[in-house]
Design a protein around this motif. Sequence first.
Motif, PDB file in Angstrom:
ATOM      1  N   ALA A  84       0.767  -0.992   0.154  1.00 20.13           N
ATOM      2  CA  ALA A  84      -0.224   0.018  -0.001  1.00 20.13           C
ATOM      3  C   ALA A  84       0.950   1.253  -0.206  1.00 20.13           C
ATOM      4  N   ALA A  85       1.940   1.146   0.661  1.00 22.91           N
ATOM      5  CA  ALA A  85       2.815   2.378   0.824  1.00 22.91           C
ATOM      6  C   ALA A  85       3.494   2.676  -0.535  1.00 22.91           C
ATOM      7  N   VAL A  86       3.872   1.552  -1.188  1.00 23.50           N
ATOM      8  CA  VAL A  86       4.543   1.727  -2.661  1.00 23.50           C
ATOM      9  C   VAL A  86       3.732   2.849  -3.585  1.00 23.50           C
ATOM     10  N   ASN A  87       2.557   2.026  -3.284  1.00 20.58           N
ATOM     11  CA  ASN A  87       1.429   2.838  -4.282  1.00 20.58           C
ATOM     12  C   ASN A  87       1.167   4.266  -3.927  1.00 20.58           C
ATOM     13  N   VAL A  88       1.361   4.838  -2.621  1.00 23.12           N
ATOM     14  CA  VAL A  88       1.234   5.908  -2.263  1.00 23.12           C
ATOM     15  C   VAL A  88       2.401   6.929  -2.677  1.00 23.12           C
ATOM     16  N   GLU A  89       3.670   6.265  -2.637  1.00 21.72           N
ATOM     17  CA  GLU A  89       4.940   6.731  -2.985  1.00 21.72           C
ATOM     18  C   GLU A  89       4.897   7.086  -4.509  1.00 21.72           C
ATOM     19  N   LYS A  90       4.305   6.226  -5.317  1.00 24.02           N
ATOM     20  CA  LYS A  90       4.110   6.544  -6.648  1.00 24.02           C
ATOM     21  C   LYS A  90       3.068   7.803  -6.994  1.00 24.02           C
ATOM     22  N   GLU A  91       2.186   7.930  -6.124  1.00 25.64           N
ATOM     23  CA  GLU A  91       1.336   9.119  -6.470  1.00 25.64           C
ATOM     24  C   GLU A  91       1.967  10.519  -6.161  1.00 25.64           C
ATOM     25  N   TYR A  92       2.961  10.452  -5.214  1.00 22.00           N
ATOM     26  CA  TYR A  92       3.413  11.746  -4.755  1.00 22.00           C
ATOM     27  C   TYR A  92       4.974  12.084  -4.994  1.00 22.00           C
ATOM     28  N   ASP A  93       5.743  10.950  -4.787  1.00 29.36           N
ATOM     29  CA  ASP A  93       7.202  11.265  -4.881  1.00 29.36           C
ATOM     30  C   ASP A  93       7.683  11.871  -6.136  1.00 29.36           C
ATOM     31  N   ALA A  94       7.433  11.502  -7.239  1.00 35.85           N
ATOM     32  CA  ALA A  94       7.763  12.392  -8.447  1.00 35.85           C
ATOM     33  C   ALA A  94       7.384  13.902  -8.494  1.00 35.85           C
ATOM     34  N   ALA A  95       6.273  14.001  -8.117  1.00 40.47           N
ATOM     35  CA  ALA A  95       5.810  15.577  -8.055  1.00 40.47           C
ATOM     36  C   ALA A  95       6.459  16.280  -6.941  1.00 40.47           C
ATOM     37  N   LEU A  96       6.719  15.623  -5.864  1.00 41.16           N
ATOM     38  CA  LEU A  96       7.347  16.478  -4.727  1.00 41.16           C
ATOM     39  C   LEU A  96       8.810  16.688  -4.983  1.00 41.16           C
ATOM     40  N   ASP A  97       9.444  15.715  -5.493  1.00 40.98           N
ATOM     41  CA  ASP A  97      10.993  15.337  -5.646  1.00 40.98           C
ATOM     42  C   ASP A  97      11.025  16.357  -6.893  1.00 40.98           C
ATOM     43  N   THR A  98      10.602  16.684  -7.772  1.00 40.00           N
ATOM     44  CA  THR A  98      11.159  17.589  -9.147  1.00 40.00           C
ATOM     45  C   THR A  98      10.700  18.870  -8.930  1.00 40.00           C
ATOM     46  N   GLY A  99       9.932  19.335  -7.757  1.00 36.26           N
ATOM     47  CA  GLY A  99       9.507  20.655  -7.676  1.00 36.26           C
ATOM     48  C   GLY A  99       8.171  21.064  -8.364  1.00 36.26           C
ATOM     49  N   SER A 100       7.541  19.993  -8.838  1.00 32.20           N
ATOM     50  CA  SER A 100       6.306  20.127  -9.577  1.00 32.20           C
ATOM     51  C   SER A 100       5.004  20.512  -8.929  1.00 32.20           C
ATOM     52  N   VAL A 101       5.051  20.610  -7.768  1.00 34.31           N
ATOM     53  CA  VAL A 101       4.141  20.869  -6.556  1.00 34.31           C
ATOM     54  C   VAL A 101       4.563  21.595  -5.595  1.00 34.31           C
ATOM     55  N   ASP A 102       3.622  22.571  -4.790  1.00 38.44           N
ATOM     56  CA  ASP A 102       3.904  23.113  -3.505  1.00 38.44           C
ATOM     57  C   ASP A 102       4.203  22.043  -2.458  1.00 38.44           C
ATOM     58  N   PRO A 103       5.407  21.908  -1.657  1.00 34.11           N
ATOM     59  CA  PRO A 103       5.678  20.878  -0.906  1.00 34.11           C
ATOM     60  C   PRO A 103       4.832  21.133   0.458  1.00 34.11           C
ATOM     61  N   GLU A 104       4.578  22.312   0.920  1.00 31.97           N
ATOM     62  CA  GLU A 104       3.876  22.504   2.074  1.00 31.97           C
ATOM     63  C   GLU A 104       2.345  22.185   1.832  1.00 31.97           C
ATOM     64  N   ALA A 105       1.764  22.428   0.565  1.00 30.72           N
ATOM     65  CA  ALA A 105       0.552  22.161   0.844  1.00 30.72           C
ATOM     66  C   ALA A 105       0.234  20.685   0.198  1.00 30.72           C
ATOM     67  N   THR A 106       1.150  20.053  -0.455  1.00 36.25           N
ATOM     68  CA  THR A 106       0.998  18.552  -0.583  1.00 36.25           C
ATOM     69  C   THR A 106       1.570  17.720   0.175  1.00 36.25           C
TER      70      THR A 106
END
Length: 513
Positions: free
Chosen positions: A461-483
Amino acid sequence: MKAVRKSALVLTMSILSLSLVLSACSKSADNGSSASPAPASTDNKAAETKAAASDLKPYEVKLVYPGTAQPDQAKVEEAMNKILKDKINASIKLMPIDWGQWDNKVNLMIASREEFDILFTAQWNGHAVNVGKGALLPLNDLLAKYGKGITDSQDPAFLEGAKINGKNYGIPTSKELAASGGIVYRADIAKELGLDLSNVKTIADLEPILKAVKEKKPEMTPLFFRDGENFNQHYFAQYDYLGDSTIPGVIMKDGDSTTVVPKWDEPRYMETLKQTRDFMQKGYINKDAATTALSVQDAMKSGNVFAVPSSLKPGKDAELAASVGLAGKLGQVEMTARTISTGDTAGSMLGISVTSKDPDRAMMVINLLHTDKDLNNLINFGIEGTHYTKVSDNIIKSTEAGKNYSPGAAWMFGNQFLNYLFDTEDPQKWEKYKEFNKSGKKSPGLGFTFNSEPVKTQVAAAVNVEKEYDAALDTGSVDPEATLAKYKDKMKAAGMDQIIKEKQTQLDAFLKK
């Protein structure tokens, strides 16, 4: 999967002995010979080998690995097959998968039980998760039967550190053991623009460099990012996931604490996300960073990228330059401490799929990649006289046709100390690897590998959640504090607390030994 049973002391002493092994490998490479015992060359031995090969039925070994298909791939396969047929009556089918599609395609192949033989695998790329799925064969018996060349030439720290529950599910590549993070950049462009990178020590130090590139070279991407290649990756942020990096819970490789925590509890996590977000908003990072299927190699090959984040080692810039047609035009900047973790021993491996119809032959191929210099250099650099010419026994020069076979994957296959060196590389490269490894700080968790079996449902379950968020956060594509708040909530619901508790319990038991 249980923690490695041998004591940390044994593993540490084994790793300390690596410098001696690398020294021997280096001297062999300089002489143009194998780092393992040279194959017998007498007529009797050759006849015995042919006789043994003739007893085997013909078999095609399918090798699946990340990378871009090369125009001359079929020609290289044909040349490899001449060696494989003579030695083990086999042929090979190279099956590269573009980095951007790698995870999804491999997961589909595993789920559908597609038949293939050898799979590139790594601790940072879901190795333990795939072992938990039953996708890879335990290799200890096969290694004992057909892997003498591997065990004779490789430092035992690699195989020992890669074990899961006392078993090897992947054969590590013989290469550098320490790791550090930084950037590889266009040194020719930096010189043209009068940019001095000698004082770059932190991510923030890159600001004026990237700003100048954007202003003076608007056609260039100052910093190319993608999922898995950014400043928040394990090799740059120095997270030790104590095994598979897709499983939450870290300690710091460059620290002293053995308390397992979520990565966002480490101050550098949010600091890195904020700095990356700032760079993205200023236009320094490619806008499609979270979704691009382009590999770092292909991005550099395009000629319009100034810098990429990278796991570094001596000569990484020259190695990458040779594979992307930019010989003499790249430089590198080391920006983190040099460290050694258990995950580094298993950072590049070849495993055998449970769907293989001939695991024996697959192991024979892996063993040959560790021992047969001709085969090793064919898969890495192509055909002599076509894709490169020899300057000396161990030094090569790329030809015009070299661009038709340049996979840039020497770190994936077998024994890297068998690799030829390009004339643009440092001839003392392997000696410098020895010094590089000696300088590495050992992670407090060195020798430990997490057994995720007790929490495998939560891990999935955790691996699926990471796939949903990590790429966007780690590349600066989304606001980290909001996400990040949403990310934390979903990870908690997936069972992250149970995973970290189990990881801490196992680590404490290991350290107590």
